[in-house]
Design a protein around this motif. Structure first.
Motif, short mmCIF file in Angstrom:
data_model
loop_
_atom_site.label_atom_id
_atom_site.label_comp_id
_atom_site.label_asym_id
_atom_site.label_seq_id
_atom_site.Cartn_x
_atom_site.Cartn_y
_atom_site.Cartn_z
N MET A 152 -7.30 -0.73 -4.86
CA MET A 152 -7.72 -1.92 -5.61
C MET A 152 -7.68 -1.67 -7.10
SD MET A 152 -10.89 -3.23 -3.27
CE MET A 152 -11.61 -4.28 -4.48
N GLU A 153 -8.06 -0.44 -7.52
CA GLU A 153 -8.08 -0.12 -8.95
C GLU A 153 -6.68 -0.12 -9.56
OE1 GLU A 153 -10.80 0.50 -11.32
OE2 GLU A 153 -11.59 -0.75 -9.73
N SER A 168 -7.95 -11.65 0.67
CA SER A 168 -8.67 -10.78 -0.27
C SER A 168 -9.96 -10.33 0.38
CB SER A 168 -9.05 -11.58 -1.52
OG SER A 168 -7.94 -11.83 -2.30
N ASN A 169 -10.71 -9.49 -0.33
CA ASN A 169 -12.02 -9.09 0.16
C ASN A 169 -12.92 -10.30 0.32
OD1 ASN A 169 -12.97 -6.10 0.42
ND2 ASN A 169 -11.32 -6.14 -1.10
N ALA A 177 -15.60 1.29 -8.15
CA ALA A 177 -14.81 0.18 -8.70
C ALA A 177 -15.24 -0.04 -10.13
CB ALA A 177 -15.04 -1.08 -7.87
N GLU A 224 -11.60 -8.48 -8.49
CA GLU A 224 -11.15 -8.81 -7.13
C GLU A 224 -11.37 -10.32 -6.90
OE1 GLU A 224 -9.66 -7.30 -4.69
OE2 GLU A 224 -10.15 -8.59 -2.98
N ALA A 236 -5.27 -8.12 -7.73
CA ALA A 236 -6.31 -8.72 -8.55
C ALA A 236 -6.03 -10.18 -8.90
CB ALA A 236 -6.47 -7.91 -9.84
N TRP A 293 0.82 -1.21 0.00
CA TRP A 293 0.00 0.00 0.00
C TRP A 293 0.85 1.27 0.00
CZ3 TRP A 293 -3.17 -2.86 4.14
CH2 TRP A 293 -4.17 -3.62 3.52
#
Ligand SMILES: NC(=O)c1ccc[n+]([C@@H]2O[C@H](COP(=O)([O-])OP(=O)(O)OC[C@H]3O[C@@H](n4cnc5c(N)ncnc54)[C@H](OP(=O)(O)O)[C@@H]3O)[C@@H](O)[C@H]2O)c1
Length: 278
Positions: free
Chosen positions: A240-241, A125-126, A149, A154, A246, A96
């Motif tokens: 995330m973008e 992950s989410n 998003a 994801e 991913a 991050w």
């Protein structure tokens, strides 16, 4: 007296309560703790930590929402005779960069990495269950999920798999010590695709709408979320973008010896339980 129980923090939460159930099923003595549990644990009340840690051989730690306290907690755990510690963290905690997002998880990871315990970090992950047990649930029930998003997918993971992995690492052979696992689902979906799967599984028209981060922040603030928290949540989508998390990994299969559950399986099960209405 020998320590022989497994202490589960966040025991009423999405992962913790499932970890508690698995340990109970396998006959592992378990101490389920949180602020509202019979065994009390509060990150903001270090005076109570030693009592909570009594008799614990292993501990499951859900990173607290603020940076800092895990350092002192790990020291107390070592002093109390804990041998093994499993930390739930987030995918990308190491990538991050200078973003303020995830300082809580990075701080918890630092505390664990510096400890003498048999530690394992599960960077997840989410969760699939964000769609029925957390922030995305109410908008889906209302018929539209709106997020900042776009096309970056994801690899959502089923919390049942996170709990399976945590239970194995907490109680299984020591081969997971010193390992950082990146836990993902079997394939990555965009939020639009995830909402479409949920819509079809539940037989209800539910749509996805893309917002800008600024629009999303504004809707959160309108819904009563503080500006700070709203910016923080929006920042997660910006990260995330970038596409850094991913890709799927094989780490869940490394721990469990099987493939992760699919998002479709989650959606069918959860729709059948009536989570999104009929
Ligand atoms: N959601 C995701 O997609 C995702 C993905 C990767 C990582 N994570 C990480 O997973 C963690 C959350 O885990 P989860 O989803 O299993 O939990 P959760 O469903 O968010 O529930 C939080 C748990 O922590 C307890 N808790 C909250 N504040 C506390 C405090 N001050 N002191 C002690 N206990 C406290 C709560 O119980 P009481 O209210 O009874 O105290 C509850 O058991 C976070 O660190 C998050 O960053 C989440």
């Amino acid at each position: 007296m020998r320590n022989d129980s497994t202490l589960v923090l966040g025991a009423t939460g999405k992962t913790g309560r499932r970890v508690v159930a698995r340990l109970g099923l396998h006959g592992t003595p378990v101490r389920a703790a949180s602020r509202s549990s019979r065994i009390r644990f509060d990150w903001s009340d270090p005076a109570g930590w030693d009592a909570t840690l009594q008799g614990a051989d292993a501990v499951y730690v859900v990173a607290p929402p603020v940076p800092g306290p895990v350092h002192e907690f790990v020291a107390r755990a070592e002093a109390a005779g804990v041998q093994r510690l499993v930390l739930l963290s987030g995918r990308g905690a190491d990538t991050w960069g200078d973003s303020p997002f995830g300082l809580d998880m990075r701080s918890a990871e630092d505390a664990v990495l510096g400890s003498a315990l048999e530690w394992t970090i599960l960077r997840s992950s989410n969760f699939d269950q964000n769609f029925d047990e957390d922030v995305f649930h109410a908008p889906l029930v209302a018929g539209e999920l709106a997020l900042p998003a776009d096309s970056v997918p994801e690899p959502f993971i089923d919390v049942e798999d996170v709990a399976d992995a945590a239970a194995v690492v907490l109680t299984g052979p020591a081969r997971h010590a010193g390992r950082i696992y990146e836990l993902t689902g079997p394939r990555a979906l965009t939020f639009a695709e995830a909402v479409d799967v949920i819509s079809r599984a539940s037989g209800r028209p539910i749509t996805y709408k893309q917002l800008s981060p600024a629009e999303y922040t504004a809707t959160l603030v309108e819904a009563g979320v503080t500006e700070d928290v709203a910016h923080h949540v929006a920042e997660m989508f910006v990260l995330m973008e970038r596409g850094l998390f991913a890709a799927t990994t094989d780490d869940l299969a490394t721990v469990l010896g099987r493939a992760p559950r699919t998002f479709e399986d989650y959606a069918l099960r959860t729709a059948a339980a009536g989570a999104w209405g009929r």
